[in-house]
Design an enzyme around this catalytic site. Structure first.
Site, PDB file in Angstrom:
ATOM      1  N   ILE A   1      87.598 -85.888  18.591  1.00  0.00           N
ATOM      2  CA  ILE A   1      88.531 -85.123  17.426  1.00  0.00           C
ATOM      3  C   ILE A   1      88.125 -85.740  15.229  1.00  0.00           C
ATOM      4  CG2 ILE A   1      89.843 -88.347  17.075  1.00  0.00           C
ATOM      5  CD1 ILE A   1      92.383 -85.934  17.205  1.00  0.00           C
ATOM      6  N   LYS A   2      87.279 -86.862  15.576  1.00  0.00           N
ATOM      7  CA  LYS A   2      86.729 -86.475  14.554  1.00  0.00           C
ATOM      8  C   LYS A   2      86.095 -85.010  13.529  1.00  0.00           C
ATOM      9  CE  LYS A   2      83.174 -89.067  16.006  1.00  0.00           C
ATOM     10  NZ  LYS A   2      81.446 -90.723  16.002  1.00  0.00           N
ATOM     11  N   GLY A   3      85.473 -84.964  14.656  1.00  0.00           N
ATOM     12  CA  GLY A   3      84.657 -83.708  14.949  1.00  0.00           C
ATOM     13  C   GLY A   3      83.481 -83.564  13.674  1.00  0.00           C
TER      14      GLY A   3
END
Length: 255
Positions: A127-129
């Site tokens: 999710i942090k990408g």
């Protein structure tokens, strides 16, 4: 000079100056430095200046050489893989999946073989990408299974079968002795052997040393190189699996 012909730039336009680095299996001494300059000359650098030399243990030396080359680059002979799909926002990706697929799009990711470098696959999936973009776990209409590092190919195939994956993303950072090529071709062959024709998940490989035009050679559907962002991958998955409707449903009659 034609606008299609260019030379490297160092101090002044068109001076042909380049800098290169390499390691020789020699202890650091004057003989090794002479060997480095000889190699630079054979590479077309004239004159060549040795700007850095550092021992790497007792038997190897790392060099940086700076010099001028006469070679020209013809831009007309440069071929690149152009992106054939639009870049979508996360909202557009979710909307497309929800409207057209009417279920969640399932993605399985892993680093296969002995590759323990998860930075690449995590940048796309977590999710942090990466580069200011959220990873695929951020997309509400995707189910993401990140298997992590050093995943055996049979285990990857079984995991994809178990969750009925639409797409399998494989990251390869370790490239010594073309390990990334061997691992990827082995993986693609295993999937095509394990799944019926038309039901193989979309196979995507990524890593800094892959050539973007090598997908067919490797037996995968797409190759992404360095600097790829999660949004590019998400947009590609939507293009191939959702909006274009050109691929058979990998889940077959089960869907």
């Amino acid at each position: 000079m034609s606008a299609d012909l260019v030379r490297p730039y160092g101090d002044t336009t068109g001076d042909g100056m380049v800098q290169t680095s390499f390691t020789l299996p020699l202890p650091h001494d004057k003989r090794a430095e002479g060997a480095a300059l000889q190699l630079a000359a054979k590479m077309g650098m004239s004159p060549a200046l040795l700007v850095h030399a550092k021992p790497m243990g007792p038997d190897f030396t790392f060099f940086v050489v700076y010099g001028s080359v006469t070679h020209l680059v013809d831009l007309r002979e440069v071929h690149v893989v152009e992106r054939e799909y639009p870049l979508l926002s996360s909202a557009d990706v979710n909307q497309a999946i929800r409207s057209h697929l009417q279920r969640k799009l399932v993605v399985v990711g892993a680093c296969i073989g002995t590759d323990a470098h998860t930075v690449g696959i995590d940048a796309i999936l977590n999710i942090k990408g990466f580069a200011g973009e959220k990873g695929l776990e951020y997309y509400r209409e995707m189910t993401v299974v990140n298997l992590g590092a050093q995943v055996l190919v049979p285990d990857l195939v079984e995991a994809a079968r178990e969750v009925q994956a639409d797409a399998v993303l494989v990251s390869q950072v370790v490239t010594q002795r073309d390990a990334h090529i061997h691992n990827t071709t082995t993986m693609s062959a295993a999937f095509r052997e394990a799944f019926p024709t038309g039901q193989v998940p979309l196979l995507v490989a990524g890593g800094p040393r892959f050539e973007e035009g090598s997908a067919a050679t490797l037996g995968v559907d797409r190759v992404f190189g360095r600097g790829t962002t999660p949004g590019e991958v998400a947009s590609y998955l939507v293009h191939e699996l959702v909006t274009s409707r050109t691929r058979p449903d990998p889940r077959g009659a089960q869907r």
